[in-house]
Design an enzyme around this catalytic site. Structure first.
Site, PDB file in Angstrom:
ATOM      1  N   PHE A 113       2.307 -53.832  28.156  1.00  0.00           N
ATOM      2  CA  PHE A 113       2.251 -53.270  26.809  1.00  0.00           C
ATOM      3  C   PHE A 113       2.485 -51.775  26.912  1.00  0.00           C
ATOM      4  O   PHE A 113       2.305 -51.186  27.988  1.00  0.00           O
ATOM      5  CB  PHE A 113       0.861 -53.554  26.199  1.00  0.00           C
ATOM      6  N   GLN A 233      -2.160 -44.379  12.628  1.00  0.00           N
ATOM      7  CA  GLN A 233      -1.098 -44.926  13.470  1.00  0.00           C
ATOM      8  C   GLN A 233      -0.043 -45.629  12.632  1.00  0.00           C
ATOM      9  O   GLN A 233      -0.366 -46.454  11.777  1.00  0.00           O
ATOM     10  CB  GLN A 233      -1.680 -45.924  14.463  1.00  0.00           C
ATOM     11  N   HIS A 235       3.042 -48.093  13.092  1.00  0.00           N
ATOM     12  CA  HIS A 235       3.594 -49.013  14.090  1.00  0.00           C
ATOM     13  C   HIS A 235       5.106 -48.960  13.998  1.00  0.00           C
ATOM     14  O   HIS A 235       5.661 -49.060  12.912  1.00  0.00           O
ATOM     15  CB  HIS A 235       3.089 -50.432  13.840  1.00  0.00           C
ATOM     16  N   LEU A 245       4.172 -57.104  10.451  1.00  0.00           N
ATOM     17  CA  LEU A 245       4.222 -56.577  11.811  1.00  0.00           C
ATOM     18  C   LEU A 245       5.048 -57.443  12.756  1.00  0.00           C
ATOM     19  O   LEU A 245       4.917 -58.655  12.773  1.00  0.00           O
ATOM     20  CB  LEU A 245       2.791 -56.496  12.347  1.00  0.00           C
ATOM     21  N   GLU A 248       4.274 -55.541  19.352  1.00  0.00           N
ATOM     22  CA  GLU A 248       4.739 -54.786  20.508  1.00  0.00           C
ATOM     23  C   GLU A 248       5.032 -55.715  21.682  1.00  0.00           C
ATOM     24  O   GLU A 248       5.754 -55.360  22.610  1.00  0.00           O
ATOM     25  CB  GLU A 248       3.640 -53.787  20.898  1.00  0.00           C
ATOM     26  N   ARG A 281       3.196 -45.615  20.801  1.00  0.00           N
ATOM     27  CA  ARG A 281       3.657 -45.962  19.452  1.00  0.00           C
ATOM     28  C   ARG A 281       4.072 -44.753  18.620  1.00  0.00           C
ATOM     29  O   ARG A 281       5.015 -44.824  17.828  1.00  0.00           O
ATOM     30  CB  ARG A 281       2.574 -46.734  18.706  1.00  0.00           C
ATOM     31  N   HIS A 346      -0.287 -48.740  10.205  1.00  0.00           N
ATOM     32  CA  HIS A 346      -0.788 -49.878  10.968  1.00  0.00           C
ATOM     33  C   HIS A 346      -2.288 -49.807  11.255  1.00  0.00           C
ATOM     34  O   HIS A 346      -2.989 -50.799  11.128  1.00  0.00           O
ATOM     35  CB  HIS A 346      -0.021 -49.967  12.284  1.00  0.00           C
ATOM     36  N   ARG A 381      -3.767 -44.857  19.307  1.00  0.00           N
ATOM     37  CA  ARG A 381      -4.285 -46.072  19.933  1.00  0.00           C
ATOM     38  C   ARG A 381      -3.197 -46.790  20.714  1.00  0.00           C
ATOM     39  O   ARG A 381      -2.091 -46.962  20.225  1.00  0.00           O
ATOM     40  CB  ARG A 381      -4.826 -47.030  18.873  1.00  0.00           C
TER      41      ARG A 381
END
Lengths: 610, 291
Positions: A113, A233, A235, A245, A248, A281, A346, A381
């Site tokens: 990730f 955040q 995304h 969404l 990721e 991100r 997000h 994050r």
């Protein structure tokens, strides 16, 4: 009046984990949620849960990655707690039957990730949150935890001491959506807020329609500071038409981003020469918008995310859900076409200020999950860190509220000697309409008796709701909400500047004024969603203000917070958390230092490079 | 109550309001500059739209005079490609009638709250494209469930049936060692995968004739939930037997008449009928074992 030892507000991941933990400690526990628990937005999480489970990985590495990802705005005790507790919690979920994706040897799978130095993201297809939510709800059923579903908590029953740190929380007041009744819920040991994110402050968001930040707003008005709210955040991969969404996980498995000219821009335009699409991100979101702004976007709006080369078998095995989402909500077949994506709101990194045990500066009031800020995520994050946050801090809050003896917290809350006052130059006096600022139970008298505090709050909420329903004319919340969302998206988005932020504050002030005239058209007491949304809209206004004030105050560029006028991270001055106190509706700004000293080492801020 | 009522149409579209009380309401609203602006904008949007979609929406409220008799309201909503039934309902609510009531949250087919009866079929409104439907689009609450108000049905019976199958993982053995997993083969995970996708929307239960006639029938969703645990190799044999006793009861798997309606409407493509059939076969096998 209902009465329990522990009342958990919200039935998503953090709320369920808190309730199970409290119940295991022997507390009579209830969940009060405006949705049924299985409808909670945790179910929409896709990618996975980070935990250092394997040889070659360690909690120290997880902590280091998280601190780096946070752009050095996370607190070490919180981050280390997350990294230390996550493996046990993930295995615990596995023991509860969660259907994780598996390796050939039968152990749970892990994948790479963004921002992680080891592939430590455990997952269940691309629907990890759904399985996490349902597995925990199943356990809540097993424990016989009482659930008041479709009860909207509208206010906290808190004593009215002058100083918020002297206040106590004795329960909540909730509105039964099915019948319109407003009733008190007395909590003998504690109230835990687990109400999720505030994505509805924006009009393009991955968040559910129910994510209106009710927990933040209630805690804020009761006197708990909101911390680091400017760090929102965005995304990088959401579907343009809906905000749905695209995990990721797609990039984790090898998906790539292209601009309209077919360039793999993360590399070709030098945004992240090492990590490419798997940069953090905030980096990817800014890269995409820069491409669009410089005329290399598709239809002047989005870029392409391509996973076709991964092959049908691998896509079906690990990302099947993504195929369905792209097909159902964008009409694109991800096996034969690239998917259009753009950044969308997000996650709110900031939130209700708590310590590592989930407790706020008000005795008996806890928060966990997205609505809380421990702070684990700092200014950005990492993907896969929200779900471990839910279970790790949900559990700790549940245990502490139920009375378990916890190690004393290293993070302090409330206004302490370490704090320094702040000031922000705003074009309008924010929040200064007092009529809507009545916060705590409060009449200056009956402080000692918890029942009286709850009863008074019930009375107050009944009057508030009655006044919405009795008004025959006025404004409807939908118009106010829509304009607020549009202004936040226009002015407090990925790219920010002083003029925009000040414009947003003026718009928020206008929303506050218009809200004075709000009325509920539907006279029914039965399932009155008009009323529900009207109450929520008030919460959105308060949160929009906290986000925007924080963004105006922070004169630097850190993590997700980009400012046109300040293009540097300024560690000498800004290694500190932004805190806002309600102060009778005149938000008061102050700061506290970031804690970079961990258990075995001190995290030295380094330049973030991807 | 049933939702199959004769259609008495009332026009609620902004352009064509005719009822006296609505006129009065319009006049009141006109006093408020912003409210009026909003109406005007909605109208302009409607006029400017290349296309509109005509919705016929079921309305009922036990408390409000004039809504106690179930009826259908007409809404004309500006249409854009990609719009879903949920988008249209939200537009109608936010621009024409804020009392229009329905459940919804995630709008991405995972919270399961907006299952409704659209053009005669159980569907999730958020993943149903308007462009694929015949107009006017009829939106009704899920049949065979009690209507609370407008498009909201009482889900309690559905939740009760789900709880009746002990919907939680139970195992006697957890591995030694703090961080040891209970291993599960990829094949076994694949076996239960589809059954774990249920989002509790209630579409299957609403489509099932048997469930409509037998209130005690566990129904496809609950049986599927039991399947999810029955087939999970990590639960032991004792538990399998215990689960089979629940499934084999009078109102369990044998009630299913294999009509496939649940499978047809499931928005997550879970092969519900197949799962029920498989459990019937397991039941036969376990009975043979005891003979």
């Amino acid at each position: 009046m209902h009465e329990h030892d522990v009342i958990v507000v919200g039935g998503g991941g953090a709320g369920l984990r808190a309730a199970i933990a409290a119940s295991e400690e022997g507390a009579d526990t209830a969940i009060v949620s405006k949705l049924h628990p299985v409808r909670s937005h945790t179910g929409a999480a896709e990618g996975g849960i980070n935990a250092a489970l394997r040889e070659g990985d360690s909690w120290e590495d997880h902590a280091y990655d998280t601190m780096k990802g946070s752009d050095y705005l996370g607190d070490a005790p919180a981050i280390e707690t997350l990294a230390q507790d996550a493996p046990e919690e993930v295995i615990n979920l596995e023991h509860w039957g969660m259907p994780f994706s598996r390796e050939d040897d039968g152990r749970v799978s892990q994948r790479p990730f963004g921002g992680l130095s080891f592939p430590r993201t455990t997952y269940a297809g691309a629907e990890t949150g759904h399985h996490l939510l349902h597995t925990m709800y199943e356990q809540a059923v097993k424990h016989g935890i009482q659930v008041y579903d479709e009860w909207q908590v509208t206010e906290l029953a808190v004593t009215d001491h002058e100083d918020p740190e002297d206040r106590k929380c004795h329960g909540v007041v909730a509105y039964d959506v099915k019948t319109g009744n407003i009733e008190g819920f007395k909590a003998n040991r504690g109230v835990i807020l687990a109400t999720g994110g505030p994505g509805q402050v924006y009009d393009h968001t991955t968040n559910a329609v129910s994510n209106t930040g009710d927990g933040y707003a209630m805690a804020y008005r009761a006197g708990v500071p909101l911390e680091d709210m400017e760090f929102v955040q965005f995304h990088p991969t959401t579907l343009p038409s809906t905000g749905v969404l695209i995990s990721e996980g797609v990039r984790g498995e090898g998906g790539v981003l292209y601009n309209a000219d077919g360039e793999r821009f993360m590399f070709e335009h030098g945004y992240a020469n090492n990590e490419g699409e798997l940069a953090s991100r905030d980096v990817v979101s800014r890269a995409e918008l820069t491409e669009v702004n410089e005329g290399r976007g598709v239809n002047d709006e989005y870029v392409y995310l391509d996973m076709r080369h991964l092959g049908e078998e691998r896509i079906l095995d690990r990302l099947e859900n993504i195929l369905h989402l792209a097909e159902d909500f964008e009409g694109v077949d991800g096996l034969v076409e690239p998917m259009p994506v753009k950044p969308g709101q997000h996650y709110e990194m900031g939130g209700i200020e708590t310590d590592e045990n989930g407790e706020t500066c008000i005795e008996g009031l806890y928060a966990a999950g997205e609505c809380a800020c421990v702070s684990v995520h700092g200014s950005n994050r990492l993907g896969g860190n929200a779900l471990p946050e839910l279970i790790v801090f949900g559990k700790r809050a549940g245990q502490h509220a139920a009375g378990k003896d916890m190690k004393e917290a290293e993070i302090t809350t409330g206004y302490t000697d370490e704090c320094e006052p702040g000031e922000v130059d705003t074009p309008v006096a924010p929040g200064s309409i007092r009529q809507t600022s009545d916060d705590v139970a409060a009449d200056g008298g009956a402080l000692a008796d918890p029942t009286a505090v709850v009863e008074q709050t019930v009375e107050h909420e009944r009057e508030r709701v009655q006044s919405f329903l009795e008004k025959d004319e006025g404004l409807q919340h939908a118009a106010i909400r829509e304009d607020l969302q549009a202004s936040m998206t226009e002015n407090v988005n990925v790219f920010r500047n002083e003029d925009g932020l000040k414009t947003a504050l003026e718009d928020i002030r206008e929303a506050r004024e218009r809200y004075q005239d709000v009325y509920v058209d539907d006279p029914s007491r039965t399932f009155n969603t008009d009323l529900l949304h009207t109450i929520e809209t008030r919460n959105l206004i308060d949160l929009a203000e906290a986000i925007t004030l924080g963004a105006l105050a922070r004169e630097e560029f850190r993590g997700a917070h980009w400012r046109q006028e300040f293009q540097e991270r300024r560690d000498d001055e800004w290694l500190k958390h932004t805190l806002l106190r309600w102060n009778d509706g005149d938000p008061e700004l102050f700061y506290k230092p970031v804690i970079l000293e961990g258990e075995n080492k001190t995290y030295e801020p380094k330049v973030r490079s991807y | 109550m049933s939702t199959q009522v004769p259609e008495t149409e009332t026009e609620t579209e902004a352009e064509t309001e005719s009822k006296p009380h609505q006129e009065r309401r319009m006049a009141e609203k006109a006093e408020r500059r912003e409210a009026a602006d909003r109406e005007r904008l909605a109208r302009e949007e409607l006029e400017a739209a290349d296309e509109t979609v005509h919705l016929k929406v079921f309305r009922y409220d036990p408390e409000v005079e004039g809504k106690q008799e179930p009826r259908f309201d007409d809404f004309h909503v500006p249409y854009e490609k990609g719009m879903t039934v949920l988008d249209a309902l939200m537009y109608a609510r936010d621009h024409y009638d804020s009392s229009l009531t329905f459940r919804h949250s995630c709008r991405q087919a995972i919270c399961g709250s907006d299952a409704m009866f659209v053009n005669g079929s159980q569907r999730l409104c958020c993943k149903t494209q308007l462009g694929e439907l015949e107009t006017p689009v009829r939106v009704e609450p899920l049949p065979h469930q009690e209507v609370v108000k407008d498009l909201v049905v009482d889900m309690q019976h559905f939740y009760d049936q789900m709880e009746a199958v002990e919907p939680y993982f139970q195992t006697n053995e957890t591995p030694d060692g703090e961080l040891e997993e209970q291993r599960q083969s990829r094949e076994n995970r694949e076996k239960i995968k589809m059954s774990t996708r249920c989002i509790w929307c209630g579409a299957c239960m609403s489509s099932c004739n048997i469930a409509a006639g037998d209130n005690e029938y566990l129904g496809p969703a609950a049986i599927n939930k039991a399947y999810r645990f029955y087939m999970d190799e990590r639960e032991g044999e004792d538990l399998q037997e215990h689960r089979m006793r629940v499934l084999e009861q009078e109102h369990g798997v044998w009630r299913c008449q294999t009509q496939f309606s649940c499978t047809e409407v499931c928005p997550k493509d879970i092969p519900l009928t197949e799962h029920i059939q498989e459990l019937k076969r397991e039941a036969v096998k376990s009975n043979l074992k005891f003979w």
